[in-house]
Design an enzyme around this catalytic site. Structure first.
Site, short mmCIF file in Angstrom:
data_model
loop_
_atom_site.label_atom_id
_atom_site.label_comp_id
_atom_site.label_asym_id
_atom_site.label_seq_id
_atom_site.Cartn_x
_atom_site.Cartn_y
_atom_site.Cartn_z
N ARG A 13 0.77 -1.19 0.00
CA ARG A 13 0.24 -0.35 0.06
C ARG A 13 0.80 1.29 -0.22
NH1 ARG A 13 -5.27 0.25 0.53
NH2 ARG A 13 -5.12 2.42 1.09
N THR A 169 -19.83 5.44 15.26
CA THR A 169 -20.74 5.96 16.18
C THR A 169 -22.30 5.22 15.83
OG1 THR A 169 -19.87 8.24 15.63
CG2 THR A 169 -22.02 8.18 16.20
N HIS A 190 -8.25 7.21 4.39
CA HIS A 190 -8.21 6.46 2.82
C HIS A 190 -6.57 5.84 2.87
CE1 HIS A 190 -9.35 5.27 -0.83
NE2 HIS A 190 -9.87 6.35 -1.40
N ASP A 194 -9.51 1.54 2.09
CA ASP A 194 -10.27 1.67 1.03
C ASP A 194 -11.56 1.28 1.23
OD1 ASP A 194 -7.85 2.45 -0.21
OD2 ASP A 194 -7.21 0.45 -1.09
#
Length: 217
Positions: A13, A169, A190, A194
């Protein structure tokens, strides 16, 4: 709990992390409805509180996936925790304030439930923001907003957009004659997570709620 540093040069990544952390810093959130119809009925039948059940489910799925355990340690190293614990809010109805407390995660629901209920009982009367001492570094945040069933919810963390830990939440249940739905807002960075990862998280959470008979005892 062990923190595992990531060698960014060998990380698959790397390009995504640099882009969404340094080039176009980006967090995002979405709200989903989790069907808890059968689970809610079982909780009522056993005369348990639903909040520890919700916390357990979210913590269990968070601990399944590395993307939701990403963080930076005290030295600023990027990495992930072997396991994380929920840090959650409790409401004091007399002072109309909340406290943020934490409970050590346990994969066995009954053990987690008892520890969570003990913490809620002990600290709900508090009027302090963080009454339980010694919160560990390996925590993630969740809160409950049981007065409103929302279709969208966003938290703005002003730390230059570098907060990697997910935020959850829970909203007021949407109840019909045939179903009970739990609104859940999920906020992530991000650089770590993803849309695919969020979708997998949601499906795993729904599976856990649907298969409650396998763990809710």
């Amino acid at each position: 709990m062990k923190f595992n540093p990531i060698d960014i040069e060998k990380w698959n990544r790397k390009e995504y992390y640099i882009h969404y952390m340094d080039v176009m810093r980006c967090t995002y959130s979405l709200t989903v409805n989790i069907d808890i119809t059968g689970l809610r009925a079982a909780v009522k039948e056993m005369r348990k509180k639903i909040y520890p059940v919700q916390i357990y489910m979210i913590a269990t799925v968070v601990n399944q996936y590395l993307e939701f355990r990403m963080d930076k340690n005290s030295s600023g190293e990027l990495g992930y925790w072997d396991e994380v614990n929920p840090s959650y809010t409790v409401f004091n109805k007399y002072s109309e304030t909340f406290s943020s407390i934490w409970t050590n995660y346990n994969r066995i629901f009954s053990r987690f439930h008892d520890s969570c209920m003990e913490d809620i009982t002990n600290y709900s009367p508090s009027t302090s923001l963080q009454p339980k001492p010694n919160e560990p570094s390996n925590t993630f945040t969740l809160s409950s907003l049981p007065w409103v069933n929302f279709t969208g919810f966003n938290i703005n963390v002003f730390n230059e957009g570098r907060y990697l830990t997910p935020i959850f939440t829970i909203g007021k249940f949407i109840e019909t004659a045939d179903s009970v739905l739990m609104p859940l807002s999920i906020q992530v960075h991000h650089a770590a997570c993803d849309g695919f990862h969020v979708g997998r998280f949601v499906q795993s959470l729904q599976d856990l709620a649907s298969n409650y008979k396998e763990w809710f005892l």
